[in-house]
Design a protein around this motif. Structure first.
Motif: not given
Length: 347
Positions: A17-18, A24, A20-21, A30, A12
């Protein structure tokens, strides 16, 4: 637990990417991604497949953590400017660690032998300069400038990868995966700077794999200087240093004028005042980041990863199977992708 958490976090972060991203992208939340990465919860098979697709890796690689030799998500040795944003160098650190996972995954299927190896020394017992001399002796490197340092590294089993980091503030980083060191080098750097970065990172691998010191960066710099510019061989050429001689020496030794001035300053053939004047001149001419003479230094392109891909292709494996062996979801994302000419021959 599957051991997925560490690999998931590395992949990740390597993609920038976070949590949360990523959540999604795979249709979850998250907090759920956080629990996966912490090892508090295992995703179901459908979610593992979705995570792998979003991150460009195979499902098998995501669950590789329990079989990985050596620590995952380790801090990398890194040559970077002190002002580099933490988010940027942490992403590059994750990129290196993901390459380590790919390599470890591949090494479960194939065995790699090299002519030489990278030894390790305790810097308290073996000073950096002496370690560099030992490397040159053990690898039977000829006297004088090092021709194609990348080839020498790969001959000792070092996996060298180059990527455009999108910044000039990070030059390169390194770590071990099993018996093989891995280096990730900024492809956008000029050839002389790449050579110094590779020598610097080799110094870290040799001196700091088993012990951390308070002076690691200086030790790696001293190692790199002695490896690329052995004092006994270059001392006479640094007795008189001016712009003309620096350009000629850069072409001969394959290192920057700045590295040569620093070498001359270390052996006191350049005074502190002369060193200061040199850097003022470099700044005034815009040469601090773009020195002249770089066109005379041959580019050194890593070949070891693609040679591994070529060898597997020659044994009858398809490109898709080679990518799968390396844990990559697509052939384009395979760090051990065969060379284009051999891929065409296999068609």
């Amino acid at each position: 637990m599957s051991g997925l958490g560490d690999v998931l976090a590395i992949a990740r972060k390597a993609r920038g990417l976070t949590q949360s991203e990523l959540a999604d992208l795979v249709g979850t939340t998250q907090p759920t991604i956080n629990r996966y990465e912490a090892g508090d919860r295992d995703p179901d098979p459908q979610t593992v497949a979705a995570l792998a697709e979003a991150l460009g890796v195979t499902e098998q690689l995501l669950t590789h953590g329990n079989r990985f030799r050596g620590a995952l998500a380790v801090d990398a040795h890194m040559r970077r400017q002190k002002t580099t944003k933490a988010s940027l160098w942490r992403q590059m650190e994750a990129r290196l660690n993901l390459l380590r996972v790919h390599a470890s995954f591949l090494f479960e299927e194939i065995s790699i032998r090299s002519e030489q190896h990278v030894p390790t020394f305790d810097p308290d017992d073996v000073p950096a300069q002496h370690a560099a001399r030992l490397i040159r002796a053990q690898w039977r490197m000829p006297l004088g400038p090092v021709v194609n340092l990348t080839r020498w590294l790969e001959g000792a089993g070092v996996l060298v990868f180059e990527e455009d980091f999108g910044t000039h503030r990070i030059d390169g980083l390194s770590q071990w995966v099993g018996d093989h060191p891995v280096m990730l080098i900024n492809a956008s750097a000029p050839p002389d700077r790449k050579r110094l970065t590779k020598a610097h990172e080799l110094g870290h691998l040799v001196l700091h794999s088993n012990v951390a010191t308070d002076d690691m960066e200086s030790e790696a710099n001293r190692f790199a200087a002695e490896l690329l510019m052995p004092l006994d061989e270059i001392r006479a050429e640094l007795r008189k240093v001016d712009l003309g001689s620096l350009v000629a020496l850069k072409r001969e030794w394959g290192v920057s004028m700045q590295a040569l001035v620093e070498r001359a300053h270390a052996i006191k053939t350049v005074t502190p005042e002369q060193r200061t004047r040199f850097y003022k001149m470099m700044n005034a001419r815009g040469w601090k980041t773009n020195e002249p003479g770089g066109e005379f230094i041959p580019a050194e392109r890593p070949e070891f990863p693609t040679r591994i891909g070529d060898a597997l292709l020659a044994k009858g494996f398809t490109e898709e199977r080679i990518a799968q062996i390396a844990g990559a979801a697509t052939t384009d994302g395979n760090p051990f992708k065969p060379t284009p000419i051999n891929r065409l021959r296999a068609l």
